[in-house]
Motif scaffolding. Structure first.
Motif, short mmCIF file in Angstrom:
data_model
loop_
_atom_site.label_atom_id
_atom_site.label_comp_id
_atom_site.label_asym_id
_atom_site.label_seq_id
_atom_site.Cartn_x
_atom_site.Cartn_y
_atom_site.Cartn_z
N GLN A 1 3.77 29.02 -4.23
CA GLN A 1 3.89 30.05 -5.26
C GLN A 1 4.84 29.61 -6.36
O GLN A 1 5.76 28.79 -6.11
CB GLN A 1 4.40 31.35 -4.64
CG GLN A 1 3.36 32.07 -3.79
CD GLN A 1 3.82 33.44 -3.36
OE1 GLN A 1 5.03 33.68 -3.23
NE2 GLN A 1 2.90 34.36 -3.10
N ALA A 2 4.64 30.13 -7.53
CA ALA A 2 5.55 29.84 -8.64
C ALA A 2 6.98 30.17 -8.23
O ALA A 2 7.24 31.19 -7.61
CB ALA A 2 5.15 30.64 -9.87
N GLY A 3 7.88 29.26 -8.59
CA GLY A 3 9.28 29.41 -8.20
C GLY A 3 9.62 28.73 -6.89
O GLY A 3 10.80 28.59 -6.55
N GLY A 4 8.62 28.29 -6.17
CA GLY A 4 8.83 27.64 -4.88
C GLY A 4 9.14 26.16 -5.01
O GLY A 4 9.28 25.63 -6.11
N SER A 5 9.21 25.51 -3.85
CA SER A 5 9.58 24.10 -3.79
C SER A 5 8.62 23.32 -2.91
O SER A 5 8.00 23.88 -1.99
CB SER A 5 11.00 23.95 -3.23
OG SER A 5 11.95 24.61 -4.04
N LEU A 6 8.52 22.06 -3.20
CA LEU A 6 7.77 21.11 -2.38
C LEU A 6 8.50 19.78 -2.41
O LEU A 6 9.17 19.46 -3.40
CB LEU A 6 6.34 20.90 -2.90
CG LEU A 6 5.26 21.91 -2.58
CD1 LEU A 6 3.96 21.50 -3.29
CD2 LEU A 6 5.03 22.03 -1.08
N ARG A 7 8.33 19.01 -1.34
CA ARG A 7 8.84 17.65 -1.36
C ARG A 7 7.68 16.70 -1.10
O ARG A 7 7.04 16.76 -0.04
CB ARG A 7 9.93 17.42 -0.31
CG ARG A 7 10.58 16.04 -0.48
CD ARG A 7 11.73 15.78 0.47
NE ARG A 7 11.27 15.41 1.80
CZ ARG A 7 12.02 14.73 2.68
NH1 ARG A 7 13.25 14.39 2.36
NH2 ARG A 7 11.54 14.45 3.87
N ARG B 1 0.85 -1.19 0.00
CA ARG B 1 0.00 0.00 0.00
C ARG B 1 0.89 1.23 0.00
O ARG B 1 1.84 1.32 0.79
CB ARG B 1 -0.91 0.00 1.22
CG ARG B 1 -1.96 1.11 1.23
CD ARG B 1 -2.99 0.84 2.32
NE ARG B 1 -2.40 0.93 3.65
CZ ARG B 1 -2.41 2.03 4.40
NH1 ARG B 1 -2.94 3.14 3.92
NH2 ARG B 1 -1.87 2.03 5.59
N LEU B 2 0.57 2.18 -0.87
CA LEU B 2 1.38 3.39 -1.01
C LEU B 2 0.55 4.60 -0.60
O LEU B 2 -0.60 4.74 -1.02
CB LEU B 2 1.84 3.57 -2.46
CG LEU B 2 2.64 2.42 -3.05
CD1 LEU B 2 2.93 2.68 -4.53
CD2 LEU B 2 3.94 2.21 -2.29
N VAL B 3 1.13 5.48 0.20
CA VAL B 3 0.43 6.66 0.68
C VAL B 3 1.29 7.89 0.42
O VAL B 3 2.40 8.00 0.98
CB VAL B 3 0.09 6.56 2.17
CG1 VAL B 3 -0.63 7.83 2.63
CG2 VAL B 3 -0.77 5.34 2.45
N GLU B 4 0.77 8.80 -0.40
CA GLU B 4 1.49 10.02 -0.70
C GLU B 4 1.21 11.10 0.35
O GLU B 4 0.15 11.12 0.97
CB GLU B 4 1.10 10.60 -2.07
CG GLU B 4 1.30 9.67 -3.24
CD GLU B 4 0.05 8.92 -3.61
OE1 GLU B 4 -0.07 8.46 -4.77
OE2 GLU B 4 -0.85 8.77 -2.72
N SER B 5 2.15 12.01 0.49
CA SER B 5 1.95 13.18 1.33
C SER B 5 2.87 14.29 0.84
O SER B 5 3.77 14.05 0.03
CB SER B 5 2.25 12.87 2.81
OG SER B 5 3.60 12.47 2.96
N GLY B 6 2.61 15.50 1.32
CA GLY B 6 3.49 16.61 0.98
C GLY B 6 2.95 17.58 -0.05
O GLY B 6 3.56 18.61 -0.32
N GLY B 7 1.80 17.25 -0.65
CA GLY B 7 1.22 18.18 -1.61
C GLY B 7 0.68 19.41 -0.92
O GLY B 7 0.57 19.47 0.30
N GLY B 8 0.34 20.41 -1.71
CA GLY B 8 -0.21 21.63 -1.16
C GLY B 8 -0.11 22.78 -2.14
O GLY B 8 0.12 22.57 -3.33
N LEU B 9 -0.28 23.97 -1.61
CA LEU B 9 -0.23 25.19 -2.42
C LEU B 9 1.12 25.87 -2.25
O LEU B 9 1.60 26.06 -1.13
CB LEU B 9 -1.35 26.14 -1.97
CG LEU B 9 -1.36 27.54 -2.60
CD1 LEU B 9 -1.60 27.43 -4.10
CD2 LEU B 9 -2.43 28.40 -1.93
#
Length: 125
Positions: free
Chosen positions: A13-19, A3-11
């Motif tokens: 701004q352009a130019g920003g980062s997410l993991r 079973r795979l569970v993603e996390s870390g998404g969100g809003l």
């Protein structure tokens, strides 16, 4: 059954980062190649990145231009997608997947054995 569970998404701004993170439920996860795909409503699924079992081989979608990086930590049964220089066009639901076939996880994603439910990434301009 993995079973795979993603996390870390969100809003962001352009130019920003997410993991993004994808946590697997089973130790057998370390036996699978893993990857990320993305899909917006009404659009085809798009390959983003993949990494092989040992972590020594990676592949990225042509559109990325070096902005994203995939990695895995088999000890934690988790793999990651580091996203930088995000653009509004990167807005999508991102899905993690696992499979024993490299040519599928690093390509179309057809018939993959295991999928997460997705995490939404929104990039504001």
């Amino acid at each position: 059954q993995v079973r795979l569970v993603e996390s870390g998404g969100g809003l962001v701004q352009a130019g920003g980062s997410l993991r993004l993170s994808c946590a697997a439920s089973e130790r057998s996860f370390k036996m699978y190649h893993v990857g990320w795909f993305r899909q917006a409503p009404g659009k085809e699924r798009e390959f983003v990145a993949a990494i092989n079992v040992q972590g020594g081989l990676t592949k990225y979608g042509d559109f990325l231009e070096g902005r994203f990086s995939i990695s895995r930590d088999n000890a934690k049964n988790t793999y990651y997608l580091q996203m930088s220089s995000l653009k509004p066009a990167d807005k999508d639901v991102y899905y993690c997947a696992a499979d024993g076939r490299w040519w599928e996880i690093a390509g179309t994603g057809n018939g993959l054995n295991y999928w997460g439910k997705g995490t939404l990434v929104t990039v504001s301009s």
